[in-house]
Design a protein around this motif. Structure first.
Motif, PDB file in Angstrom:
ATOM      1  N   HIS A 145       0.860  -1.184   0.000  1.00  0.00           N
ATOM      2  CA  HIS A 145       0.000   0.000   0.000  1.00  0.00           C
ATOM      3  C   HIS A 145       0.896   1.233   0.000  1.00  0.00           C
ATOM      4  O   HIS A 145       1.493   1.597   1.020  1.00  0.00           O
ATOM      5  CB  HIS A 145      -0.911  -0.008   1.235  1.00  0.00           C
ATOM      6  CG  HIS A 145      -1.927   1.102   1.228  1.00  0.00           C
ATOM      7  ND1 HIS A 145      -1.968   2.091   2.193  1.00  0.00           N
ATOM      8  CD2 HIS A 145      -2.931   1.380   0.357  1.00  0.00           C
ATOM      9  CE1 HIS A 145      -2.963   2.924   1.918  1.00  0.00           C
ATOM     10  NE2 HIS A 145      -3.559   2.518   0.815  1.00  0.00           N
ATOM     11  N   ALA A 146       1.022   1.869  -1.169  1.00  0.00           N
ATOM     12  CA  ALA A 146       1.967   2.971  -1.336  1.00  0.00           C
ATOM     13  C   ALA A 146       1.694   4.151  -0.398  1.00  0.00           C
ATOM     14  O   ALA A 146       2.640   4.687   0.200  1.00  0.00           O
ATOM     15  CB  ALA A 146       1.979   3.427  -2.792  1.00  0.00           C
ATOM     16  N   PRO A 147       0.427   4.599  -0.225  1.00  0.00           N
ATOM     17  CA  PRO A 147       0.213   5.751   0.655  1.00  0.00           C
ATOM     18  C   PRO A 147       0.663   5.504   2.095  1.00  0.00           C
ATOM     19  O   PRO A 147       1.060   6.450   2.785  1.00  0.00           O
ATOM     20  CB  PRO A 147      -1.298   5.976   0.575  1.00  0.00           C
ATOM     21  CG  PRO A 147      -1.705   5.402  -0.743  1.00  0.00           C
ATOM     22  CD  PRO A 147      -0.829   4.202  -0.919  1.00  0.00           C
ATOM     23  N   SER A 148       0.585   4.265   2.545  1.00  0.00           N
ATOM     24  CA  SER A 148       1.021   3.929   3.903  1.00  0.00           C
ATOM     25  C   SER A 148       2.493   3.548   3.973  1.00  0.00           C
ATOM     26  O   SER A 148       3.025   3.360   5.070  1.00  0.00           O
ATOM     27  CB  SER A 148       0.195   2.754   4.454  1.00  0.00           C
ATOM     28  OG  SER A 148      -1.185   3.034   4.479  1.00  0.00           O
ATOM     29  N   GLN A 149       3.130   3.392   2.810  1.00  0.00           N
ATOM     30  CA  GLN A 149       4.504   2.890   2.766  1.00  0.00           C
ATOM     31  C   GLN A 149       4.611   1.603   3.574  1.00  0.00           C
ATOM     32  O   GLN A 149       5.526   1.420   4.388  1.00  0.00           O
ATOM     33  CB  GLN A 149       5.483   3.940   3.292  1.00  0.00           C
ATOM     34  CG  GLN A 149       5.629   5.150   2.375  1.00  0.00           C
ATOM     35  CD  GLN A 149       6.491   4.831   1.158  1.00  0.00           C
ATOM     36  OE1 GLN A 149       7.709   4.883   1.214  1.00  0.00           O
ATOM     37  NE2 GLN A 149       5.846   4.482   0.050  1.00  0.00           N
ATOM     38  N   LYS A 182      12.205  -6.742  -6.791  1.00  0.00           N
ATOM     39  CA  LYS A 182      10.778  -6.405  -6.708  1.00  0.00           C
ATOM     40  C   LYS A 182      10.412  -5.656  -5.424  1.00  0.00           C
ATOM     41  O   LYS A 182       9.562  -4.755  -5.460  1.00  0.00           O
ATOM     42  CB  LYS A 182       9.923  -7.680  -6.835  1.00  0.00           C
ATOM     43  CG  LYS A 182      10.015  -8.320  -8.215  1.00  0.00           C
ATOM     44  CD  LYS A 182       8.993  -9.419  -8.361  1.00  0.00           C
ATOM     45  CE  LYS A 182       8.898  -9.882  -9.814  1.00  0.00           C
ATOM     46  NZ  LYS A 182       7.802 -10.869 -10.003  1.00  0.00           N
ATOM     47  N   LEU A 183      11.028  -6.027  -4.307  1.00  0.00           N
ATOM     48  CA  LEU A 183      10.671  -5.383  -3.044  1.00  0.00           C
ATOM     49  C   LEU A 183      11.551  -4.169  -2.737  1.00  0.00           C
ATOM     50  O   LEU A 183      11.036  -3.081  -2.469  1.00  0.00           O
ATOM     51  CB  LEU A 183      10.753  -6.393  -1.889  1.00  0.00           C
ATOM     52  CG  LEU A 183       9.757  -7.554  -1.951  1.00  0.00           C
ATOM     53  CD1 LEU A 183       9.887  -8.435  -0.714  1.00  0.00           C
ATOM     54  CD2 LEU A 183       8.317  -7.059  -2.096  1.00  0.00           C
ATOM     55  N   PHE A 184      12.841  -4.332  -2.783  1.00  0.00           N
ATOM     56  CA  PHE A 184      13.733  -3.226  -2.431  1.00  0.00           C
ATOM     57  C   PHE A 184      13.496  -1.968  -3.265  1.00  0.00           C
ATOM     58  O   PHE A 184      13.606  -0.849  -2.743  1.00  0.00           O
ATOM     59  CB  PHE A 184      15.194  -3.659  -2.511  1.00  0.00           C
ATOM     60  CG  PHE A 184      15.653  -4.514  -1.351  1.00  0.00           C
ATOM     61  CD1 PHE A 184      14.834  -4.752  -0.249  1.00  0.00           C
ATOM     62  CD2 PHE A 184      16.914  -5.083  -1.355  1.00  0.00           C
ATOM     63  CE1 PHE A 184      15.251  -5.528   0.820  1.00  0.00           C
ATOM     64  CE2 PHE A 184      17.361  -5.857  -0.288  1.00  0.00           C
ATOM     65  CZ  PHE A 184      16.525  -6.083   0.801  1.00  0.00           C
ATOM     66  N   PRO A 185      13.177  -2.072  -4.573  1.00  0.00           N
ATOM     67  CA  PRO A 185      12.941  -0.850  -5.356  1.00  0.00           C
ATOM     68  C   PRO A 185      11.728  -0.033  -4.887  1.00  0.00           C
ATOM     69  O   PRO A 185      11.588   1.124  -5.299  1.00  0.00           O
ATOM     70  CB  PRO A 185      12.720  -1.378  -6.778  1.00  0.00           C
ATOM     71  CG  PRO A 185      13.481  -2.665  -6.823  1.00  0.00           C
ATOM     72  CD  PRO A 185      13.269  -3.264  -5.461  1.00  0.00           C
ATOM     73  N   LEU A 186      10.879  -0.607  -4.038  1.00  0.00           N
ATOM     74  CA  LEU A 186       9.735   0.152  -3.522  1.00  0.00           C
ATOM     75  C   LEU A 186      10.195   1.299  -2.629  1.00  0.00           C
ATOM     76  O   LEU A 186       9.450   2.264  -2.426  1.00  0.00           O
ATOM     77  CB  LEU A 186       8.785  -0.769  -2.750  1.00  0.00           C
ATOM     78  CG  LEU A 186       8.118  -1.876  -3.570  1.00  0.00           C
ATOM     79  CD1 LEU A 186       7.306  -2.799  -2.677  1.00  0.00           C
ATOM     80  CD2 LEU A 186       7.241  -1.280  -4.670  1.00  0.00           C
ATOM     81  N   GLY A 187      11.405   1.197  -2.068  1.00  0.00           N
ATOM     82  CA  GLY A 187      11.937   2.311  -1.290  1.00  0.00           C
ATOM     83  C   GLY A 187      12.435   1.906   0.081  1.00  0.00           C
ATOM     84  O   GLY A 187      11.862   1.032   0.732  1.00  0.00           O
TER      85      GLY A 187
END
Length: 217
Positions: A145-149, A182-187
Motif C-alpha cells: 500500500h503505497a500511501p502507507s509505505q 521487486k521489493l527493495f525498489p519500492l523504497g
C-alpha cells in the motif's frame, strides 16, 4: 481521498505466524491477511475493533498462513483473494499439511480470485499492489500500500533473514531476485510485516541483512 491503512498484527498457530488485520480508518472496512489458524482469536479482534470484514488475502499456500482461510471465509461469508495459482498444489494439500505439521484439520479451498504480478486488491476503498515474489513458494505474492509505505511480505523477507527455499518448488535464486528486484525498489522507507517475527524496513535490510544486503552482491 487516499489515506493510510491501519493494521494490527496477530501471531497465530504454534509457528507464531503474523496474521495481519488491515482496515481503512475512514469506513472501518478491512481484510485479514494470512489467517493460518486460531480463528476465535482473529474473529474476536475483528469484532473488538468493529471492523467490517470484506475479504481474506493470502500470500502463499503454507498451512500457517492459509490453514484457517476456508473456515473463516465460510463463517464470515467473504471471498478469498490470492495467492498466485502456482501455489495450488499447496492449497490442495492443506489436509495433508495439517497432519504433517500437527495442526487442526484444515480444508483445501479455491480462492475467489488468483492473483498475478501487477494486479491490485482493494481494502476499505484503498488499493494495494500485488507483487508476485516466487522463491519460498512458486505462487507467493506480497501486498503493498503505497500511501502507507507498508508492505505485507509473508515468508519472502524477515528482519535479518529470508524465507526458506527447501520446500517443494522452492528456489533460492528466485527468492533473492524477488527481494532485490521487486521489493527493495519500492523504497528504503517502506515498512514491512513479515510472516514471522518483528517488522523492519527495506532500507534496514538492504543495509545489513546477511542474505540480501547491498554488500552481498
Amino acid at each position: 481521498m487516499m489515506s493510510a491503512l491501519e493494521f494490527a498484527i496477530l501471531p497465530v498457530t504454534a509457528f507464531a505466524q503474523n496474521c495481519t488485520l488491515i482496515w481503512s480508518p475512514l469506513n472501518k472496512r478491512g481484510a485479514i491477511v494470512d489467517p493460518g489458524g486460531d480463528l476465535e482469536r482473529i474473529e474476536a479482534e475483528i469484532d473488538r475493533r468493529g471492523i467490517i470484514l470484506e475479504k481474506i488475502l493470502i500470500t502463499h499456500g503454507h498451512i500457517d498462513h492459509a490453514g484457517g482461510a476456508a473456515a473463516l471465509a465460510q463463517r464470515r461469508g467473504v471471498p478469498i483473494e490470492g495467492p498466485h495459482e502456482e501455489d495450488l498444489f499447496w492449497i490442495q494439500g492443506m489436509p495433508q499439511q495439517s497432519k504433517q505439521f500437527g495442526f487442526p484439520h484444515a480444508e483445501a479451498f479455491e480462492p475467489s480470485r488468483w492473483l498475478h504480478d501487477g494486479d491490485t486488491v482493494t481494502v476499505g476503498g484503498e488499493t494495494l499492489d500485488v507483487i508476485h515474489c516466487p522463491g519460498h513458494t512458486p505462487g507467493h505474492v506480497c501486498f503493498y500500500h503505497a500511501p502507507s509505505q507498508l508492505a505485507l511480505v509473508g515468508d519472502v523477507l524477515f528482519q535479518q533473514s529470508i524465507g526458506r527455499t527447501d520446500f517443494p518448488k522452492g528456489n533460492h535464486q528466485q527468492l533473492i531476485h524477488s527481494i532485490r528486484e521487486k521489493l527493495f525498489p519500492l523504497g528504503d522507507d517502506v515498512r514491512f510485516v513479515p510472516g514471522h517475527g518483528p517488522m523492519s524496513t527495506f532500507g534496514d535490510e538492504r543495509m545489513d541483512n546477511p542474505f540480501v544486503a547491498d554488500g552481498q552482491r
